[in-house]
Design a protein around this motif. Structure first.
Motif, PDB file in Angstrom:
ATOM      1  N   HIS A 195       0.815  -1.222   0.000  1.00 57.69           N
ATOM      2  CA  HIS A 195       0.000   0.000   0.000  1.00 57.69           C
ATOM      3  C   HIS A 195       0.843   1.264   0.000  1.00 57.69           C
ATOM      4  O   HIS A 195       0.510   2.250  -0.664  1.00 57.69           O
ATOM      5  CB  HIS A 195      -0.979   0.004   1.181  1.00 57.69           C
ATOM      6  N   ASP A 196       1.975   1.248   0.731  1.00 54.68           N
ATOM      7  CA  ASP A 196       2.787   2.471   0.813  1.00 54.68           C
ATOM      8  C   ASP A 196       3.395   2.828  -0.549  1.00 54.68           C
ATOM      9  O   ASP A 196       3.354   3.987  -0.978  1.00 54.68           O
ATOM     10  CB  ASP A 196       3.873   2.352   1.889  1.00 54.68           C
ATOM     11  N   ALA A 197       3.898   1.812  -1.271  1.00 55.27           N
ATOM     12  CA  ALA A 197       4.482   2.079  -2.594  1.00 55.27           C
ATOM     13  C   ALA A 197       3.411   2.574  -3.569  1.00 55.27           C
ATOM     14  O   ALA A 197       3.653   3.455  -4.396  1.00 55.27           O
ATOM     15  CB  ALA A 197       5.138   0.811  -3.141  1.00 55.27           C
ATOM     16  N   MET A 198       2.198   2.010  -3.425  1.00 62.17           N
ATOM     17  CA  MET A 198       1.096   2.409  -4.308  1.00 62.17           C
ATOM     18  C   MET A 198       0.775   3.892  -4.128  1.00 62.17           C
ATOM     19  O   MET A 198       0.628   4.633  -5.091  1.00 62.17           O
ATOM     20  CB  MET A 198      -0.169   1.617  -3.938  1.00 62.17           C
ATOM     21  N   VAL A 210      -2.910   9.679   3.763  1.00 59.59           N
ATOM     22  CA  VAL A 210      -1.649  10.403   3.566  1.00 59.59           C
ATOM     23  C   VAL A 210      -1.198  11.056   4.870  1.00 59.59           C
ATOM     24  O   VAL A 210      -0.023  10.991   5.252  1.00 59.59           O
ATOM     25  CB  VAL A 210      -1.809  11.451   2.436  1.00 59.59           C
ATOM     26  N   VAL A 211      -2.148  11.647   5.594  1.00 60.77           N
ATOM     27  CA  VAL A 211      -1.778  12.385   6.797  1.00 60.77           C
ATOM     28  C   VAL A 211      -1.443  11.417   7.937  1.00 60.77           C
ATOM     29  O   VAL A 211      -0.417  11.565   8.603  1.00 60.77           O
ATOM     30  CB  VAL A 211      -2.914  13.350   7.202  1.00 60.77           C
ATOM     31  N   ARG A 212      -2.271  10.384   8.139  1.00 57.55           N
ATOM     32  CA  ARG A 212      -2.097   9.556   9.331  1.00 57.55           C
ATOM     33  C   ARG A 212      -1.199   8.353   9.114  1.00 57.55           C
ATOM     34  O   ARG A 212      -0.566   7.866  10.056  1.00 57.55           O
ATOM     35  CB  ARG A 212      -3.460   9.140   9.858  1.00 57.55           C
ATOM     36  N   GLU A 213      -1.153   7.863   7.899  1.00 56.57           N
ATOM     37  CA  GLU A 213      -0.339   6.671   7.657  1.00 56.57           C
ATOM     38  C   GLU A 213       1.046   7.066   7.114  1.00 56.57           C
ATOM     39  O   GLU A 213       2.053   6.487   7.496  1.00 56.57           O
ATOM     40  CB  GLU A 213      -1.066   5.761   6.658  1.00 56.57           C
ATOM     41  N   ALA A 214       1.067   8.065   6.218  1.00 49.70           N
ATOM     42  CA  ALA A 214       2.338   8.417   5.568  1.00 49.70           C
ATOM     43  C   ALA A 214       2.923   9.719   6.128  1.00 49.70           C
ATOM     44  O   ALA A 214       3.965  10.167   5.676  1.00 49.70           O
ATOM     45  CB  ALA A 214       2.121   8.553   4.060  1.00 49.70           C
ATOM     46  N   HIS A 215       2.221  10.321   7.124  1.00 54.24           N
ATOM     47  CA  HIS A 215       2.693  11.533   7.799  1.00 54.24           C
ATOM     48  C   HIS A 215       2.922  12.700   6.850  1.00 54.24           C
ATOM     49  O   HIS A 215       3.881  13.462   6.993  1.00 54.24           O
ATOM     50  CB  HIS A 215       3.944  11.227   8.631  1.00 54.24           C
ATOM     51  N   GLY A 216       2.029  12.813   5.860  1.00 52.36           N
ATOM     52  CA  GLY A 216       2.079  13.957   4.955  1.00 52.36           C
ATOM     53  C   GLY A 216       1.356  15.149   5.556  1.00 52.36           C
ATOM     54  O   GLY A 216       0.812  15.074   6.671  1.00 52.36           O
ATOM     55  N   ILE A 217       1.335  16.257   4.810  1.00 53.43           N
ATOM     56  CA  ILE A 217       0.690  17.484   5.294  1.00 53.43           C
ATOM     57  C   ILE A 217      -0.403  17.886   4.309  1.00 53.43           C
ATOM     58  O   ILE A 217      -0.169  17.885   3.088  1.00 53.43           O
ATOM     59  CB  ILE A 217       1.728  18.626   5.420  1.00 53.43           C
ATOM     60  N   ALA A 218      -1.584  18.220   4.869  1.00 54.19           N
ATOM     61  CA  ALA A 218      -2.682  18.677   4.021  1.00 54.19           C
ATOM     62  C   ALA A 218      -2.771  20.188   4.111  1.00 54.19           C
ATOM     63  O   ALA A 218      -2.786  20.752   5.205  1.00 54.19           O
ATOM     64  CB  ALA A 218      -3.996  18.050   4.487  1.00 54.19           C
TER      65      ALA A 218
END
Ligand code: ADQ
Length: 465
Positions: free
Chosen positions: A170-173, A198-206
């Motif tokens: 899932h992360d690579a996808m 993106v925010v909670r699993e991959a620690h991105g910023i919205a």
């Protein structure tokens, strides 16, 4: 205007787009206007692995297609796309095949499609990629050096974070999806689920509708797909074939109320649950017996996938049971057909049906719901019963919204629809139609392309470094 390149698993039809329907017409119109290229799988398999596309020029647009090897077809198409991503994105973890060779085949085919397309691209092209077959395609194309604006539209639902996390890669996808400039989803709910991942699993910023993650940024937005509302309404009211179908069915019904369901034969469409709900109507409301007639059209699809064959057997059994139990020498409660019907025939059938039953267990949008409404007679419209789990339900709150798992609720909705007053039917129809006319397929296409056009251009890698 830059040339438009559309990438989708299947291309066309082009010459006969009108027969295929709104989506094909909307894409062909845009491609013709921009001297475009439509690129995808040829639909054929060949033992030799293709390293270039077959090109066909038709008036002001180019079709480029690539064959798959039987192995690629098995791993990429039947395997990862249809036995892994399709069930998982529709919340059927129980049916999902987590086979690593499928994933590897999918990556290989996405890379192959990118390699074959790359030499055909022009520097100022705009690229629009469609659906779950090509999640990794943009990443492959960027790795080759493509800097063109590139958008992706997902036609199916984007699943909740915990469901997606069941996918080994899932992360690579999701990382791969950040190669695109714009990610389009069917509904705001799908956007929320993507953002949540993106925010909670991959620690991105919205930041508004822009997401920053993996050192890249992408704009995400909902573009609910529509139909050619006015065109479909015209076919239902005026086309010769549609009117003939309408007259034939209305005569055969002899005053009975027709309930119609039209689907691809797919476990996401909730057809078995719908059969159970119909049986419940006949059981609990004896006055409905002999007064209703349910027509279910379910065109066979993906017949070489085991789960689809099993479902077909189940539905054969259920329909036989309902007709055997409730039918009479002069009344068949359920007519169940396993074939696709031409759009004009469908338009006439929708119009002759006082109830449209559209109850998928999960659906990205569901265009049948929109077609059913567009086909109605404004003076005496039918009632749409619509699953809350279809993306269409967010744009169509005036339909009778139901939980498709709750057969009692669906049976009750059918009974209420049978007796709904003309005034209420008209009010609901007018509100639905008003929105469908504005939010049609041309608007979906134009909104997506103008959002993509507004995204700042990437600089070539050499200039950036
Ligand atoms: P599908 O799952 O194929 O598409 P849907 O939107 O219901 O689903 O139908 C697409 C088209 O197929 C409609 O125009 C419909 O009339 C036609 N169709 C369905 N059954 C038919 C039959 N038996 N005979 C003839 N035509 C038939 C995917 C997503 C959906 C999304 C669409 C478009 O799964 O959620 O709405 O893409 O984005």
């Amino acid at each position: 205007m830059s040339r438009l390149v559309v990438v989708s698993n299947r291309v066309g039809p082009v010459k006969d787009a009108a027969r295929a329907g709104g989506l094909a017409v909307a894409l062909v119109d845009a491609l013709r206007a921009r001297g475009g290229l439509w690129y995808g799988w040829s639909g054929k398999t060949d033992k030799r692995s293709a390293d270039h596309a077959s090109i066909e020029e038709t008036d002001n647009l180019t079709l480029a297609t690539v064959d798959l090897t039987p192995r690629e077809y098995k791993d990429y198409y039947n395997g990862f796309a249809n036995r892994c991503l399709w069930p998982l994105f529709h919340y059927r973890i129980d049916l999902t095949a987590f086979d690593r060779s499928y994933y590897e085949g999918y990556r290989r085919v996405n890379a192959k499609f990118a390699h074959v397309l790359y030499p055909l691209l022009r520097a100022d092209d705009t690229i629009w990629v469609h659906d779950y077959h090509f999640l990794a395609f943009g990443d492959e194309l960027r790795q080759m050096g493509a800097t063109q604006p590139m958008g992706f539209f997902l036609h199916i639902p984007f699943p909740a974070r915990e469901v997606l996390a069941a996918l080994p890669h899932h992360d690579a996808m999701v990382r791969g999806l950040f190669a695109y400039d714009v990610l389009g989803f069917q509904t705001e709910r799908d956007c929320e689920r993507f953002r949540d991942y993106v925010v909670r699993e991959a620690h991105g910023i919205a930041d508004g509708d822009t997401l920053h993650c993996f050192g890249r940024s992408v704009v995400i937005r909902a573009f609910p797909i529509g139909i050619d509302t006015e065109g479909f309404a015209r076919i239902a009211a005026e086309d010769k074939d549609a009117c003939r179908q309408y007259d034939k069915v209305t005569k055969a019904l002899a005053g009975r109320t027709q309930i119609v369901g039209v689907d691809r034969l797919d476990y996401t469409k909730g057809i078995a649950e719908r059969f159970h709900a119909y049986e419940r109507l006949l059981q609990e409301y004896p006055d409905a017996r002999r007064q209703v007639s349910y027509l279910q059209i379910a065109a066979t699809s993906r017949g070489d996938v085991l789960e689809y064959r099993q479902m077909r057997d189940e539905l054969d059994g259920l329909s036989g049971h309902i007709n055997g139990t409730y039918g009479d020498v002069d009344w068949t409660p359920l007519r169940y057909l396993n074939k696709p019907l031409p759009r004009r025939t469908l338009a006439g059938l929708y119009r002759a049906s006082k109830i449209g039953l559209v109850t998928p267990l999960r659906d990205g949008m569901n265009l049948v719901a929109k077609e059913y409404v567009a086909a109605q007679d404004p003076e005496d419209p039918g009632v749409l019963i619509l699953s809350r789990f279809a993306g269409a339900s967010y744009q169509m709150p005036e339909a009778t919204i139901v939980n498709p798992y709750d057969t009692k609720e669906v049976a009750d909705a059918l009974q209420i629809a049978r007796y709904m007053s003309l005034q209420e039917r008209r009010e609901r129809f007018e509100a639905l139609m008003k929105r469908l006319k504005v939010e049609d397929v041309a608007r979906w296409r134009d909104d997506f392309l103008s959002t993509l056009a507004a995204v700042p251009r990437r600089r070539p890698i050499s200039a950036a470094s």
